[in-house]
Design a protein around this motif. Structure first.
Motif, PDB file in Angstrom:
ATOM      1  N   GLN A 764       0.741  -1.090  -0.002  1.00 30.21           N
ATOM      2  CA  GLN A 764      -0.091   0.128  -0.162  1.00 30.21           C
ATOM      3  C   GLN A 764       0.930   1.369  -0.067  1.00 30.21           C
ATOM      4  OE1 GLN A 764      -2.633   0.301   3.616  1.00 30.21           O
ATOM      5  NE2 GLN A 764      -3.703   2.113   2.589  1.00 30.21           N
ATOM      6  N   VAL A 765       0.456   2.146  -0.873  1.00 29.91           N
ATOM      7  CA  VAL A 765       1.258   3.557  -0.902  1.00 29.91           C
ATOM      8  C   VAL A 765       0.819   4.460   0.329  1.00 29.91           C
ATOM      9  CG1 VAL A 765       1.522   5.698  -2.155  1.00 29.91           C
ATOM     10  CG2 VAL A 765       1.220   3.447  -3.523  1.00 29.91           C
ATOM     11  N   VAL A 766       1.785   4.648   1.188  1.00 27.30           N
ATOM     12  CA  VAL A 766       1.477   5.476   2.520  1.00 27.30           C
ATOM     13  C   VAL A 766       1.907   6.890   2.252  1.00 27.30           C
ATOM     14  CG1 VAL A 766       1.791   3.324   3.725  1.00 27.30           C
ATOM     15  CG2 VAL A 766       3.652   4.614   3.424  1.00 27.30           C
ATOM     16  N   GLY A 767       2.705   7.182   1.417  1.00 27.82           N
ATOM     17  CA  GLY A 767       3.053   8.888   1.288  1.00 27.82           C
ATOM     18  C   GLY A 767       4.106   9.009   0.005  1.00 27.82           C
ATOM     19  N   ASN A 821      -6.267   7.905  -2.284  1.00 28.56           N
ATOM     20  CA  ASN A 821      -6.140   7.332  -1.005  1.00 28.56           C
ATOM     21  C   ASN A 821      -7.594   7.132  -0.286  1.00 28.56           C
ATOM     22  OD1 ASN A 821      -4.617   5.576   0.560  1.00 28.56           O
ATOM     23  ND2 ASN A 821      -3.742   7.191   1.572  1.00 28.56           N
ATOM     24  N   GLY A 822      -8.532   6.719  -1.086  1.00 28.59           N
ATOM     25  CA  GLY A 822      -9.850   6.807  -0.240  1.00 28.59           C
ATOM     26  C   GLY A 822     -10.180   8.037   0.238  1.00 28.59           C
ATOM     27  N   GLU A 989      -2.693   3.415  -8.740  1.00 29.29           N
ATOM     28  CA  GLU A 989      -3.717   2.530  -9.404  1.00 29.29           C
ATOM     29  C   GLU A 989      -3.182   1.299 -10.111  1.00 29.29           C
ATOM     30  OE1 GLU A 989      -7.634   2.465 -12.053  1.00 29.29           O
ATOM     31  OE2 GLU A 989      -6.502   4.515 -11.913  1.00 29.29           O
ATOM     32  N   SER A 990      -2.144   1.583 -10.837  1.00 26.07           N
ATOM     33  CA  SER A 990      -1.614   0.394 -11.334  1.00 26.07           C
ATOM     34  C   SER A 990      -0.568  -0.307 -10.485  1.00 26.07           C
ATOM     35  CB  SER A 990      -0.677   0.902 -12.782  1.00 26.07           C
ATOM     36  OG  SER A 990       0.548   1.975 -12.060  1.00 26.07           O
TER      37      SER A 990
END
Length: 1008
Positions: A764-767, A821-822, A989-990
């Protein structure tokens, strides 16, 4: 209503007298109007005279519009005979003088009304001969003529012959003329100012005149006593007012009319009674006008005049006198006695004036008084006045019967006298020499200072020509005597300096000023005032001051300003003669220790001895010409400047080495007269530049030498460094680069790229970390390493740092609004430079940038601070981090492990994240030491409660090893390269759809 009532009563009273006179023949003798036998009937003379006077009085004292009421009363009285005797002929009654007089009253109103008289310039005061003559013509001629014409017409209409009608008209006109002249004079003279002198004598004379006139009426042959009333009337005029005299004349005329015989002499006596009061007024008008003229003239001169008749009181006071002597307090009475006005004088002058006036009034031999006193007119300032008092008349006992006093404002004279005294004192006490001279320069008067300046006595100078203005001294001073005379004759002052040789042979420099004394009517000035000031001491002080401004007091060497002037001259000589100049700056090493250990006096002695050594070795000390001499100057403190003439660079090197060798010799100093001396070793460092190899202006040359001195001190003390012009060129290139980068910032050539940060376990991308880039128009996209080092020591670093933070906050707000990110947004890390972080206003500027965005954006910002910057000053960094955390901003230590952190210092910093230095992460797969350090940092972060993010993850192997060691956060090109902000959402997204995280679960080892 009051006027109507008075008019009715007046008419009835006049009508009653007319009825009494007309019905006289029908009445008993004792009821008839008293009149001697053989006199003109009362109906023919007395009644016309009385009715004309009544009509004039009603016209002037009441009004023209009530005159009909008066006429009605008169007509009613004239008609009484018809009531008493029905057989009486009305035509005979109409031809009577009383009725004709009543009918002629409108003609009286037409001629003698106030409006017509004012238009003719007759205000009714008999104040001038012209007014008296005009009134006499109207009252004595015009009105009687009109009444006579009316009588002629009426009598002719009644059937009388022409001669009878004319005779009757002349009698009526004559009676009217006497009545109008006498009554008009009495009515107009009533406005005259009464005289207080001789009131009882005037009353006695009036009674005697009336008694004499009454007696003459009953005496058949008056003889010489016919003019006795006239004589008494004249005496009365001398003692009474014009008003009372005119009234007496009217009364005498009425008595005359009752007993006047039909004789020419008697008629002339009556006419004289009517004319005498008017004649007296005409005669006294000239005297009054002449007296008023003198009073006006005195007032025009500024004199206040007052006259008193004693013991009665004040007779006259001018307006100026009343203004000066009237008390300011309205409740206080001014008084009319000769001493009452003294109360307005100054308290110090009051008793003196009273005593002097009492002596003047009581002492026969003293008739004049003059003294000065102070009076405050209208409550203003006290002003000096001169009192002149005169007693023109005294009685037999010598007591004053009259007093005349004048007050003149002489404040100007007192002020002039005071100024004269002050001017004389100033002339005598002035510190500069003053002399009054004529047009031939001859001295008229001098003050003591002038005598002292020229070393001569006053007696020796008066009448002689002023020595400073002699022909020789004027020519010596470069002045043309003729031009100087012309300028002074034109009334223009002159000032300048005079080179003077006095009679005793002494030479002086004087500051001189010649001022013409103005003459009245713009005449040519006859006198001049010469002022002299000896400039000898002033010039010496100015020279000393100039030297102090140009030379150092302690060493006697030129100061910085003088050195710059000498350098300018030397550069011109070098350009002309082709030699070179060494411009050097010498600084004594550790000289502050000498000052602190041995005191200021010893330090000054060391400076004096060292400057003497250097000065002795320069070419100027051996008598060289100024344009080939060397120069030494003291710039400030322990810093000297030197200027040397050389031919080659090698000679320049030898010269400066020789100077440093001289300064390395110990300095022998005695701290006091008792005890042994000190041998102080004082070294020196020197920076120099060589002109014209360094082709710059004097200020720049000295600055270059200072730069070289700075490098000499850092390279090792007691050394010399020459300035390298090539270094300037490099510095210039750096300045150009800074300017270019500033333009890039202004023109939006800078931009941010974002490198993603992920959770290695979940993917997951966190920053993201914001990385600066420069889209150079010629060189393309540049990384920070190509341009940030150029501005590391400039203020542009702070500007770019603020711009990066602002752009990161704006991008975080945009991503959050886009639902990245939601919808929670994406945290962004920003690197903060040490120069930016060290500024005390950094938290305030950070707060201003955060407040420009929505409140929920602050927690998305994380500041990356280098480990070395944060731990250099732990307490300052701790306070700064606390303020940032208070704003909701996270803080991370970047490139952790590259420094030498102390655990105690690290525990004091409330940071969120430790970011491993990329060099250790990249080398841990092949270097056991790097692996061990990475493992230690991860363990340290776990122990102190900080997240650990590994930078430089270049492959899945690096990520797999980091997970094995317990580090879950990673960033690097193996995960994702830095990319523009628009590309990051698509990459996230990718990346979420890839199997990058699954592949990390391949062969792995369990961490023991």
């Amino acid at each position: 209503m009051r006027r109507v009532l008075l008019a009715g009563l007046t008419g009835l009273a006049g009508g009653g007298v007319a009825a009494w006179a007309l019905t006289g023949p029908a009445l008993p003798a004792w009821l008839r109007l008293p009149q001697p036998a053989g006199t003109i009937p009362a109906t023919d003379l007395f009644m016309p005279l009385l009715l004309a006077a009544i009509g004039l009085a009603a016209l002037w004292r009441l009004s023209a519009w009530v005159l009909p009421l008066v006429m009605a009363g008169l007509l009613l009285g004239c008609g009484v005979p018809l009531l008493l005797d029905p057989r009486a002929d009305p035509l005979d009654l109409l031809a009577s003088a009383p009725l004709l007089s009543t009918l002629a009253l409108p003609l009286l109103a037409a001629v003698l009304n106030r409006g017509l008289m004012r238009r003719l310039g007759l205000p009714g005061r008999l104040a001038s001969r012209r007014e008296i003559a005009g009134f006499a013509l109207l009252a004595g001629v015009a009105a009687p003529v009109l009444a006579g014409l009316l009588a002629v017409g009426v009598l002719l209409a009644l059937g009388l012959t022409r001669s009878g009608a004319v005779a009757g008209a002349l009698e009526l006109a004559g009676a009217w003329s006497l009545a109008l002249l006498s009554a008009g004079t009495a009515l107009q003279a009533s406005t005259q100012r009464p005289r207080r002198n001789g009131r009882w004598a005037a009353r006695l004379i009036a009674v005697a005149a009336l008694a004499t006139q009454a007696a003459l009426a009953w005496r058949p042959a008056a003889g010489d006593l016919l003019l006795a009333p006239h004589l008494l009337l004249c005496l009365h005029a001398l003692q009474a007012t014009p008003r009372h005299n005119a009234r007496l004349g009217a009364g005498l005329l009425a008595l005359w009319a009752l007993g006047a015989p039909a004789e020419p002499a008697a008629v002339g006596a009556g006419a004289l009674l009517a004319l005498l009061p008017l004649a007296f007024i005409a005669l006294t008008r000239h005297q009054v006008r002449e007296r008023d003229g003198w009073r006006i003239a005195l007032e025009a001169l500024g004199l206040a005049l007052a006259e008193w008749r004693l013991p009665e009181g004040r007779r006259h006071a001018s307006a100026r006198w009343l203004a000066l002597t009237t008390p300011v307090d309205p409740a206080a009475r001014a008084g009319s006695a000769p001493l009452d006005w003294v109360r307005v004088a100054h308290p110090r002058d009051r008793e003196t004036v009273r005593r002097a006036l009492r002596e003047l009034l009581a002492r026969p031999g003293q008739d004049q008084l003059g003294l000065a006193l102070r009076i405050a007119a209208d409550g203003g300032d006290w002003r000096w006045h001169e009192l002149q008092a005169h007693v023109p008349q005294r009685d037999r006992r010598g007591r004053a019967r009259s007093l005349v006093a004048t007050l003149a404002d002489v404040s100007w004279r007192h002020m002039a006298e005071e100024r004269e005294r002050m001017s004389a004192t100033l002339f005598q006490q002035a510190g500069e020499g003053l002399a009054v001279i004529d047009t031939q320069w001859r001295i008229v008067e001098v003050n003591p200072a002038y005598c002292e300046i020229v070393h001569a006595s006053r007696e020796a100078l008066i009448g002689r020509a002023a020595a400073p203005l002699s022909l020789a001294n004027l020519q010596r001073s470069g002045l043309d005597p003729a031009e100087l005379q012309a300028e002074l004759n034109a009334g223009q002052p002159w000032s300048g300096q005079l080179q003077v040789e006095l009679d005793d042979g002494g030479r002086h420099v004087f500051a001189a000023k010649l001022s013409p004394v103005p003459e009245p009517d713009a005449a040519s000035p006859r006198w001049r005032v010469l002022s002299l000031t000896d400039l000898g001491e002033t010039l010496r002080q100015q020279e000393l001051l100039r030297r102090r401004l140009r030379y150092d007091i302690t060493t006697g060497l030129p100061n910085r300003d003088e050195f710059m002037r000498l350098m300018q001259e030397a550069m011109a000589a070098a350009n002309r003669d082709g030699f070179k100049l060494v411009v050097g700056v010498i600084d004594l090493d550790d000289f502050g220790r000498v000052n602190s250990e041995h005191g200021q006096l010893v330090a000054d002695a060391v400076l004096q001895q060292l400057s003497g050594r250097l000065q002795a070795t320069l070419r100027g000390a051996r008598g060289a010409w100024p344009d080939t001499a060397d120069h030494l100057a003291r710039l400030h403190g322990d810093e000297f400047a030197v200027l040397l003439r050389v031919q080659t660079p090698e000679e320049a090197q030898r010269a400066v080495d020789r100077l440093l060798g001289l300064l390395s010799t110990p300095v022998a100093i005695r701290e006091s007269r008792i005890g042994n001396g000190l041998a102080l070793e004082v070294g020196a460092s020197m920076g120099a530049t060589l002109y014209p190899l360094d082709d710059a202006d004097p200020e720049t040359l000295l600055r270059h030498a200072g730069h070289a001195l700075y490098r000499a001190k850092h390279a090792g003390r007691r050394a010399v460094q020459f300035h390298d012009p090539a270094l300037d060129q490099r510095d210039e290139a750096g300045l150009i680069a800074v300017a270019r980068l500033q333009r890039a910032l202004d023109h939006d050539e800078l931009l941010l790229y974002y490198q993603p940060q992920i959770d290695l376990r979940t993917g997951q991308v966190v920053g993201a970390e914001a990385l600066l880039r420069w889209q150079h128009p010629d060189r393309g996209l540049l990384a920070p390493a190509h341009f940030l080092p150029l501005i590391a020591a400039t203020g542009l670093t702070v500007q770019i740092g603020d711009w990066v933070i602002e752009q990161a906050l704006v991008q975080a707000a945009v991503w959050r609004q886009e639902g990245l990110n939601g919808g929670r947004g994406l945290p962004i890390s920003v690197n903060v430079a040490a120069r930016q972080l060290s500024r005390p206003d950094f938290p305030q500027r950070l707060q201003e940038l955060i407040q420009r965005q929505p409140p929920e954006i602050a927690h998305l910002l994380q500041l990356d601070v280098l480990e070395s910057d944060a731990l250099a000053e732990t307490l300052a960094a701790q306070a700064l981090i606390q303020r940032c955390l208070a704003l909701g901003v996270g803080v991370a230590l970047d490139d952790f492990g590259a420094g030498y952190s102390r655990l105690s210092s690290l525990k004091q910093l409330p940071v969120d994240t430790l970011k491993l230095d990329r060099s250790y992460v990249q080398g841990m797969l092949g270097d056991a030491q790097d692996l061990s350090l990475v493992e230690s940092v991860i363990g340290l972060g776990r122990n102190i409660g900080c997240a650990v993010l590994a930078k430089g993850v270049e492959s899945r192997a690096h990520a797999r090893e980091l997970l094995r060691l317990g580090c879950r956060l990673g960033q690097g090109n193996g995960i994702g390269a830095a990319m523009p902000a628009k590309a990051l959402p698509g990459w996230i997204e990718s990346f979420a759809g890839s199997d990058w995280a699954e592949q990390l679960k391949a062969p792995s080892r369990v961490n023991p």
